[in-house]
Structure formats: C-alpha cells, structure tokens
Motif scaffolding. Structure first.
Motif, mmCIF file in Angstrom:
data_model
loop_
_atom_site.group_PDB
_atom_site.id
_atom_site.type_symbol
_atom_site.label_atom_id
_atom_site.label_comp_id
_atom_site.label_asym_id
_atom_site.label_seq_id
_atom_site.Cartn_x
_atom_site.Cartn_y
_atom_site.Cartn_z
ATOM 1 N N ALA A 191 -91.700 12.613 34.584
ATOM 2 C CA ALA A 191 -91.170 11.596 33.661
ATOM 3 C C ALA A 191 -90.005 12.150 32.848
ATOM 4 N N ILE A 192 -90.119 13.379 32.396
ATOM 5 C CA ILE A 192 -89.040 13.990 31.619
ATOM 6 C C ILE A 192 -87.824 14.254 32.502
ATOM 7 N N ALA A 193 -88.052 14.656 33.757
ATOM 8 C CA ALA A 193 -86.940 14.865 34.691
ATOM 9 C C ALA A 193 -86.178 13.561 34.942
ATOM 10 N N LEU A 194 -86.894 12.458 35.120
ATOM 11 C CA LEU A 194 -86.235 11.171 35.331
ATOM 12 C C LEU A 194 -85.421 10.755 34.115
ATOM 13 N N GLU A 195 -85.984 10.968 32.935
ATOM 14 C CA GLU A 195 -85.247 10.629 31.713
ATOM 15 C C GLU A 195 -83.982 11.472 31.593
ATOM 16 N N ARG A 196 -84.085 12.762 31.891
ATOM 17 C CA ARG A 196 -82.919 13.632 31.828
ATOM 18 C C ARG A 196 -81.844 13.172 32.819
ATOM 19 N N LEU A 197 -82.259 12.858 34.046
ATOM 20 C CA LEU A 197 -81.298 12.444 35.070
ATOM 21 C C LEU A 197 -80.612 11.147 34.673
ATOM 22 N N ARG A 198 -81.367 10.186 34.143
ATOM 23 C CA ARG A 198 -80.769 8.917 33.737
ATOM 24 C C ARG A 198 -79.783 9.106 32.593
ATOM 25 N N ASN A 199 -80.151 9.922 31.626
ATOM 26 C CA ASN A 199 -79.257 10.160 30.492
ATOM 27 C C ASN A 199 -77.968 10.848 30.937
ATOM 28 N N LYS A 200 -78.090 11.864 31.798
ATOM 29 C CA LYS A 200 -76.907 12.579 32.270
ATOM 30 C C LYS A 200 -76.095 11.711 33.234
ATOM 31 N N VAL A 237 -80.342 5.539 40.026
ATOM 32 C CA VAL A 237 -80.641 6.558 39.022
ATOM 33 C C VAL A 237 -80.842 5.945 37.645
ATOM 34 N N MET A 238 -79.965 5.019 37.271
ATOM 35 C CA MET A 238 -79.994 4.466 35.925
ATOM 36 C C MET A 238 -80.953 3.293 35.775
ATOM 37 N N GLY A 239 -81.444 2.787 36.911
ATOM 38 C CA GLY A 239 -82.429 1.718 36.855
ATOM 39 C C GLY A 239 -81.888 0.401 36.337
ATOM 40 N N GLU A 240 -80.615 0.126 36.599
ATOM 41 C CA GLU A 240 -80.006 -1.123 36.134
ATOM 42 C C GLU A 240 -78.857 -1.494 37.051
ATOM 43 N N ARG A 241 -78.519 -2.785 37.040
ATOM 44 C CA ARG A 241 -77.385 -3.249 37.833
ATOM 45 C C ARG A 241 -76.099 -3.024 37.049
ATOM 46 N N LEU A 242 -75.058 -2.583 37.748
ATOM 47 C CA LEU A 242 -73.770 -2.331 37.133
ATOM 48 C C LEU A 242 -72.748 -3.303 37.696
ATOM 49 N N ALA A 262 -75.349 8.623 33.116
ATOM 50 C CA ALA A 262 -74.438 7.689 32.460
ATOM 51 C C ALA A 262 -73.135 8.347 32.039
ATOM 52 N N TYR A 263 -73.126 9.680 31.939
ATOM 53 C CA TYR A 263 -71.958 10.390 31.418
ATOM 54 C C TYR A 263 -71.475 11.523 32.326
ATOM 55 N N SER A 264 -71.887 11.507 33.595
ATOM 56 C CA SER A 264 -71.462 12.571 34.500
ATOM 57 C C SER A 264 -71.535 12.092 35.941
ATOM 58 N N THR A 265 -71.097 12.961 36.843
ATOM 59 C CA THR A 265 -71.155 12.633 38.266
ATOM 60 C C THR A 265 -72.418 13.184 38.926
ATOM 61 N N ILE A 266 -73.423 13.543 38.132
ATOM 62 C CA ILE A 266 -74.632 14.125 38.719
ATOM 63 C C ILE A 266 -75.324 13.198 39.720
ATOM 64 N N PRO A 267 -75.325 11.853 39.554
ATOM 65 C CA PRO A 267 -75.953 11.023 40.583
ATOM 66 C C PRO A 267 -75.349 11.192 41.969
ATOM 67 N N ALA A 268 -74.060 11.554 42.045
ATOM 68 C CA ALA A 268 -73.413 11.735 43.350
ATOM 69 C C ALA A 268 -74.001 12.902 44.124
#
Length: 222
Positions: free
Chosen positions: A133-142, A169-174, A144-150
């Motif tokens: 759960a903490i890993a998912l929160e960290r990934l979602r937060n990062k 990753v962010m759990g929302e539609r963009l 939004a402000y980085s290219t880490i999802p790529a």
C-alpha cells in the motif's frame, strides 16, 4: 568500557515488484518455501548476506536474480519497516524497495511468480500488505511529477501507451489533449526517426517515442 552483548534483529530486504497486467497494476508474489507462513504468497525478499552483499541494493540485485531470474531493472528504496511484532521469529528489520517492470516480463506459466492486483493482493504474511500500500502511494505521488510511470513501459512506446500507463499508475482518467500538450512542453520525449507501429485503434501507423532522460522530475503536475 565493557561491551554488553545485545540480541541482533533479523535484517531482510523486501521488494514490491510492480508490473502492468491486463489494464491494471499487479504485484509479483512468491510462495514462501519455509516457515513461518510456508507456501503462502509473499513479497520477493530475503536475508542480507553480510559476507557477499556490499549494500542493501546489492542484496536486492542478488535476490531478484536468484528468485525471479531478473536483473538490470529499475528499483528504488521505499522505507524501512522495523518492530518486535512484524515477524514471529524475532525482532525484525526490513528495508523495502519497489521495482518496476514492463508488461509481459513476468508472465511465465512455468515460473513460480504469482501476479495479483496490487490494490487487492489478498491477505499476505508479515506486514506485506502495508508495504504494498505504501509503495503504491509513493508511485502515484511521484508519477504526477516525474516520468517514473514510463519505467513500466518498454524502451520504445506510443503516446497512447504513455497516457494509458499514467492513468493506470495514478488511478484516474487524464485529458488526452492536455496530457500530450504538457508532455511536449516539458520536452520529455524524443521521436524515433523512421519507425512507426500499426495498432488496432489507429488507422495510420503510430509515431514511436523514447524518454530523453532515464528520469525527469518537473515542477508541476502532469
């Protein structure tokens, strides 16, 4: 000065290995070979070997290679989890990491790894549900402000695939137009000259891209 002998805690590393799987983010689990919790799926992890691991990162690389057959992937330290109650064997310290893999890298029907939805992996031993759960929160937060999802995509990808992985990753539609505009404004990608890919959703061959830098951080939400 007389040195007092103290009991030493159990020290391990645990790895939250995340990968896209049929439109959602999944976590790789491995059945435990021994007690406690023998045969139960758990995070990939193991003891730090002081005779061969020069650092916690060295232990992560060794364990990923030995238990998952994977090397040279993106991983990042998440958090340290330590208490007298997290492991029934003894006082325990786990240095947790999260790792990111493109889709399909772990789908080996003969392999021991299990892929479960990261948001609902079932009841896991120790404090592994909390770590995920903490890993998912960290990934979602990062994300939004980085290219880490790529890092969850192959080296070469389409703009549609990049948008899709950010949404996963962010759990929302963009908004597609706004996303493309921001990516171009931030100068994150380089076009692959002379290469196109045919997809079922596009009438014409689609442009391919790669990241200009392995990791970019920006000052506004993507």
């Amino acid at each position: 000065m007389i040195e007092t002998e103290f009991r030493r805690p159990v020290v391990t590393v645990d790895i939250v290995m995340l990968t896209p799987c049929r439109g959602e983010l999944c976590v790789a689990l491995l059945p435990r070979p021994n007690e406690p919790f023998a045969d139960q799926p758990a995070l990939i992890g193991g003891y730090i070997h002081t005779d061969e691991d020069l650092s916690a990162e060295s232990a992560v690389r060794r364990i990923l290679k030995a238990k998952a057959g994977i090397g040279d992937i993106f991983f990042e330290q998440l958090q340290t989890f330590a208490s007298a109650t997290r492991d029934p064997r003894d006082w325990s310290v786990s240095i947790a990491y999260f790792a990111l893999l493109p889709e399909g890298w772990l789908e080996d029907p003969e392999g021991p790894l299990l892929l479960r939805p990261a948001t609902s992996p079932g009841q896991l031993p120790f404090d592994h549900n909390e770590i995920i759960a903490i890993a998912l929160e960290r990934l979602r937060n990062k994300g939004a402000y980085s290219t880490i999802p790529a890092r969850l995509l192959p080296e070469v990808f389409t703009m549609t695939e990049l948008l899709a992985i950010y949404q996963t990753v962010m759990g929302e539609r963009l908004d597609q137009s706004a996303f493309r505009r921001k990516v171009r404004e931030l100068d994150l990608l380089e076009e692959i000259e002379g290469e196109k890919r045919r997809t079922e959703s596009a009438r014409r061959p689609t442009t391919l891209y790669r990241l200009k830098r392995p990791m970019s951080v920006f000052d506004r939400r993507l």
